[in-house]
Design a protein around this motif. Structure first.
Motif, PDB file in Angstrom:
ATOM      1  N   ALA A  24      44.947 -33.249  11.759  1.00  0.00           N
ATOM      2  CA  ALA A  24      46.301 -33.167  11.004  1.00  0.00           C
ATOM      3  C   ALA A  24      45.080 -33.803   9.932  1.00  0.00           C
ATOM      4  O   ALA A  24      44.448 -32.621   8.497  1.00  0.00           O
ATOM      5  N   ILE A  25      44.409 -34.529   9.453  1.00  0.00           N
ATOM      6  CA  ILE A  25      43.302 -34.995   7.940  1.00  0.00           C
ATOM      7  C   ILE A  25      42.258 -33.560   8.829  1.00  0.00           C
ATOM      8  O   ILE A  25      41.736 -33.123   7.020  1.00  0.00           O
ATOM      9  N   ILE A  26      42.052 -33.451   9.385  1.00  0.00           N
ATOM     10  CA  ILE A  26      40.532 -32.488   9.615  1.00  0.00           C
ATOM     11  C   ILE A  26      40.687 -30.970   9.254  1.00  0.00           C
ATOM     12  O   ILE A  26      40.123 -30.049   7.823  1.00  0.00           O
ATOM     13  N   PHE A  27      42.464 -30.537   9.578  1.00  0.00           N
ATOM     14  CA  PHE A  27      42.313 -29.280   9.482  1.00  0.00           C
ATOM     15  C   PHE A  27      43.145 -29.066   7.941  1.00  0.00           C
ATOM     16  O   PHE A  27      42.475 -28.509   7.181  1.00  0.00           O
ATOM     17  N   THR A  28      43.197 -30.490   7.112  1.00  0.00           N
ATOM     18  CA  THR A  28      43.726 -30.429   6.105  1.00  0.00           C
ATOM     19  C   THR A  28      42.317 -29.973   5.077  1.00  0.00           C
ATOM     20  O   THR A  28      42.618 -29.554   3.927  1.00  0.00           O
ATOM     21  N   VAL A  29      41.772 -31.312   5.334  1.00  0.00           N
ATOM     22  CA  VAL A  29      40.440 -31.002   4.336  1.00  0.00           C
ATOM     23  C   VAL A  29      39.635 -30.270   4.344  1.00  0.00           C
ATOM     24  O   VAL A  29      39.823 -29.832   3.309  1.00  0.00           O
ATOM     25  N   PHE A  30      39.143 -30.553   5.548  1.00  0.00           N
ATOM     26  CA  PHE A  30      38.406 -29.286   5.387  1.00  0.00           C
ATOM     27  C   PHE A  30      38.715 -27.710   5.593  1.00  0.00           C
ATOM     28  O   PHE A  30      38.237 -26.893   5.798  1.00  0.00           O
ATOM     29  N   VAL A  32      40.602 -26.187   2.481  1.00  0.00           N
ATOM     30  CA  VAL A  32      40.049 -26.628   1.431  1.00  0.00           C
ATOM     31  C   VAL A  32      39.577 -24.693   1.611  1.00  0.00           C
ATOM     32  O   VAL A  32      39.501 -24.016   0.225  1.00  0.00           O
ATOM     33  N   LEU A  33      38.821 -24.877   2.622  1.00  0.00           N
ATOM     34  CA  LEU A  33      37.752 -23.606   3.242  1.00  0.00           C
ATOM     35  C   LEU A  33      38.557 -22.523   2.545  1.00  0.00           C
ATOM     36  O   LEU A  33      38.021 -21.254   2.780  1.00  0.00           O
ATOM     37  N   ILE A  34      40.226 -22.168   3.582  1.00  0.00           N
ATOM     38  CA  ILE A  34      40.890 -21.362   3.962  1.00  0.00           C
ATOM     39  C   ILE A  34      41.379 -20.758   2.265  1.00  0.00           C
ATOM     40  O   ILE A  34      41.949 -19.247   2.364  1.00  0.00           O
ATOM     41  N   TYR A  35      41.566 -21.622   2.050  1.00  0.00           N
ATOM     42  CA  TYR A  35      41.996 -21.435   0.196  1.00  0.00           C
ATOM     43  C   TYR A  35      41.889 -20.794   0.120  1.00  0.00           C
ATOM     44  O   TYR A  35      41.566 -20.272  -0.900  1.00  0.00           O
ATOM     45  N   SER A  36      40.019 -21.338  -0.398  1.00  0.00           N
ATOM     46  CA  SER A  36      38.381 -20.579  -1.133  1.00  0.00           C
ATOM     47  C   SER A  36      38.591 -18.870  -0.868  1.00  0.00           C
ATOM     48  O   SER A  36      38.142 -18.362  -1.812  1.00  0.00           O
ATOM     49  N   LEU A  37      39.175 -18.786   0.629  1.00  0.00           N
ATOM     50  CA  LEU A  37      39.290 -17.494   0.682  1.00  0.00           C
ATOM     51  C   LEU A  37      40.392 -16.930   0.754  1.00  0.00           C
ATOM     52  O   LEU A  37      39.895 -15.481   0.134  1.00  0.00           O
ATOM     53  N   LEU A  38      41.486 -16.972   0.783  1.00  0.00           N
ATOM     54  CA  LEU A  38      42.543 -16.287   0.525  1.00  0.00           C
ATOM     55  C   LEU A  38      42.978 -16.300  -0.947  1.00  0.00           C
ATOM     56  O   LEU A  38      43.909 -15.673  -1.204  1.00  0.00           O
ATOM     57  N   TYR A  39      43.186 -17.203  -1.590  1.00  0.00           N
ATOM     58  CA  TYR A  39      43.863 -17.349  -3.053  1.00  0.00           C
ATOM     59  C   TYR A  39      42.796 -16.475  -3.203  1.00  0.00           C
ATOM     60  O   TYR A  39      44.384 -15.967  -4.200  1.00  0.00           O
ATOM     61  N   PRO A  40      42.318 -16.553  -3.774  1.00  0.00           N
ATOM     62  CA  PRO A  40      41.205 -15.377  -4.873  1.00  0.00           C
ATOM     63  C   PRO A  40      42.045 -13.811  -4.734  1.00  0.00           C
ATOM     64  O   PRO A  40      41.830 -12.950  -5.415  1.00  0.00           O
ATOM     65  N   LEU A  84      42.005 -29.018  -4.296  1.00  0.00           N
ATOM     66  CA  LEU A  84      41.342 -29.706  -3.922  1.00  0.00           C
ATOM     67  C   LEU A  84      42.262 -31.472  -4.148  1.00  0.00           C
ATOM     68  O   LEU A  84      42.441 -32.275  -3.863  1.00  0.00           O
ATOM     69  N   HIS A  85      42.906 -31.527  -5.430  1.00  0.00           N
ATOM     70  CA  HIS A  85      44.062 -32.374  -5.771  1.00  0.00           C
ATOM     71  C   HIS A  85      45.003 -32.405  -4.319  1.00  0.00           C
ATOM     72  O   HIS A  85      45.274 -34.057  -3.934  1.00  0.00           O
ATOM     73  N   GLN A  86      45.651 -31.348  -3.773  1.00  0.00           N
ATOM     74  CA  GLN A  86      46.927 -31.407  -2.903  1.00  0.00           C
ATOM     75  C   GLN A  86      46.474 -31.694  -1.651  1.00  0.00           C
ATOM     76  O   GLN A  86      46.861 -32.403  -1.068  1.00  0.00           O
ATOM     77  N   THR A  87      45.788 -30.970  -1.044  1.00  0.00           N
ATOM     78  CA  THR A  87      44.369 -31.663   0.241  1.00  0.00           C
ATOM     79  C   THR A  87      44.067 -33.003  -0.011  1.00  0.00           C
ATOM     80  O   THR A  87      44.316 -33.773   1.284  1.00  0.00           O
ATOM     81  N   LEU A  88      43.901 -33.332  -0.826  1.00  0.00           N
ATOM     82  CA  LEU A  88      43.113 -35.160  -1.081  1.00  0.00           C
ATOM     83  C   LEU A  88      43.985 -36.101  -0.869  1.00  0.00           C
ATOM     84  O   LEU A  88      43.989 -36.733  -0.427  1.00  0.00           O
ATOM     85  N   ILE A  89      45.356 -35.261  -1.406  1.00  0.00           N
ATOM     86  CA  ILE A  89      46.121 -36.551  -1.403  1.00  0.00           C
ATOM     87  C   ILE A  89      46.977 -36.987   0.061  1.00  0.00           C
ATOM     88  O   ILE A  89      47.086 -37.400   0.590  1.00  0.00           O
ATOM     89  N   ILE A  90      46.895 -35.553   0.869  1.00  0.00           N
ATOM     90  CA  ILE A  90      47.294 -35.227   1.806  1.00  0.00           C
ATOM     91  C   ILE A  90      46.913 -35.825   3.237  1.00  0.00           C
ATOM     92  O   ILE A  90      46.853 -36.956   3.801  1.00  0.00           O
ATOM     93  N   GLY A  91      45.463 -36.069   3.017  1.00  0.00           N
ATOM     94  CA  GLY A  91      44.540 -36.767   3.583  1.00  0.00           C
ATOM     95  C   GLY A  91      44.584 -38.252   3.199  1.00  0.00           C
ATOM     96  O   GLY A  91      44.817 -38.577   4.787  1.00  0.00           O
ATOM     97  N   SER A  92      44.188 -38.836   2.119  1.00  0.00           N
ATOM     98  CA  SER A  92      44.102 -39.921   2.448  1.00  0.00           C
ATOM     99  C   SER A  92      45.401 -40.506   2.362  1.00  0.00           C
ATOM    100  O   SER A  92      45.943 -41.887   3.355  1.00  0.00           O
ATOM    101  N   GLY A  93      46.569 -40.055   2.426  1.00  0.00           N
ATOM    102  CA  GLY A  93      47.983 -40.542   2.744  1.00  0.00           C
ATOM    103  C   GLY A  93      48.130 -40.577   4.314  1.00  0.00           C
ATOM    104  O   GLY A  93      48.822 -41.203   4.749  1.00  0.00           O
TER     105      GLY A  93
END
Length: 390
Positions: free
Chosen positions: A19-25, A28-36, A195-204
């Protein structure tokens, strides 16, 4: 136990959790491609409109051609009357209406000011603005040509008439958003928020997973090693993991989408460090408060939309209730987004954003202390049954 051993245990806790691997890496990658993608065309263009030409003269037909030539609108239909055009607008067949009145050419030639009416679908704000902009541009251009022609007839030279047809000339130069598009406006802020939301999920997730194990009666290094050492290593590790991800967002992604970058690398690094430390510590606090790991993602996802509208880049701060504005200052994304936007998109100096920089460092200390207190509290709760047995 050595720092190296704690580092190895924390690395294992992070990189063996899918779950951490998918959320963090992955996240971040998927959002950078899809969101814009929805903003790739920057602005709505070629909105379809209907024309009601009650004059049907040479000049009115020229106005229709000028309207059709603007990038904002496209003339799709010609209605015989206003009622027919209204019906098309209500059925969403067109996004706007241009009404040219009777005697348009005659009034124009006589020097009076004929009234051209246009309307747009105001239910869609961006579409409405685009339709009105296109129609106003075309009618304004035709009006200027008529004034110049009249001044030439009255004896002025064409060069003087072209210069003096209007008492005021407006020269619009966008300062912070040169393309006037949505990518430069919205994507930089949203990238910081991702970055903020995925980092919270990862460390949380790390803390919540250990809470869940503790609930099942399983105990590991998180109950036996010094809490401050575990917290230090966890926050440091996630901060280090996110440094290249920040570089990817603020570097390659910004270049790919043509987003302006005005800050120096040194200023960006200085702003990024307290941002990552405060968010990683905030994530540990969230994870320590939740009994099950799946709740971390649920809480972060459900809070995302209210936070986006409370941080001041989508919804004006003046329209927010004061308690909401004060409360959201405790979220690291708020000073981070305001600081990064002014530093990197608006060209502010570091001194001008130093207030948000200090706020991030304050939040970093605040959440580190809270996380440390929560970890100590868990240990005391764990030790109480053992003491009662003695």
């Amino acid at each position: 136990m050595s720092w190296r051993h704690i580092l190895r245990l924390e690395l294992k806790a992070i990189f063996t959790n899918p779950a951490i691997i998918f959320t963090v890496f992955g996240g971040v990658l998927i959002y950078s491609l899809l969101y814009p993608l929805p903003y790739a065309k920057q602005l709505p263009r070629e909105q379809q409109i209907a024309v009601v030409n009650l004059d049907n003269s040479a000049i009115s037909r020229k106005l229709v051609r000028m309207v059709d030539a603007t990038p904002q609108v496209q003339v799709m239909r010609t209605a015989s009357g206003l009622e027919e055009a209204k019906r098309w607008l209500l059925n969403r067949d067109v996004k706007g209406i241009l009404l040219i009145p009777e005697h348009f050419q005659r009034d124009l030639m006589l020097g009076s000011s004929p009234t051209v009416s246009f309307s747009g679908d105001a239910a869609l704000f961006l579409v409405y603005g685009t339709v009105v902009e296109g129609l106003a541009t075309a009618t304004g251009t035709l009006s200027a040509k008529a004034k110049v022609a009249r001044m030439v007839v009255e004896g002025d030279s064409i060069a003087l008439a072209a210069e003096q047809y209007s008492s005021v000339k407006l020269s619009m130069q966008p300062v912070f958003n040169p393309t006037m598009g949505y990518i430069n406006y919205i994507v930089p802020a949203v990238f910081v928020f991702i970055l903020h939301q995925t980092l919270i999920i990862g460390s949380g997730l790390v803390s919540a997973t250990q809470n869940e194990a503790r609930t099942r009666g399983e105990h590991g290094y998180w109950d036996s090693l010094p809490a401050w050492k575990i917290l230090f290593v966890r926050v440091t590790l996630f901060s280090l993991i996110y440094i290249p991800l920040c570089a990817y967002y603020f570097g390659l992604s910004f270049d790919t989408y043509g987003i302006s970058r005005l800050a120096s690398i040194g200023d960006m690094v200085a702003m990024t460090l307290p941002f990552l430390i405060s968010v990683a510590a905030f994530g540990v606090v969230v994870g320590e408060l939740l009994p099950r790991k799946e709740l971390v993602t649920v809480v972060v996802v459900l809070s995302s939309l209210p936070l986006v509208f409370s941080m001041g880049f989508v919804w004006p701060v003046s329209a927010l209730p004061a308690p909401v504005h004060w409360l959201v200052q405790l979220v690291p994304a708020t000073p981070a987004i305001n600081g990064f936007l002014r530093l990197n998109q608006m060209g502010a100096s570091f001194e001008q954003i130093s207030g948000w920089w200090l706020q991030l460092w304050g939040l970093a200390v605040f959440y580190v202390l809270i996380a440390f207190g929560l970890m100590l509290k868990k240990r005391r709760q764990l030790m109480q049954p053992l003491k009662s047995m003695h």
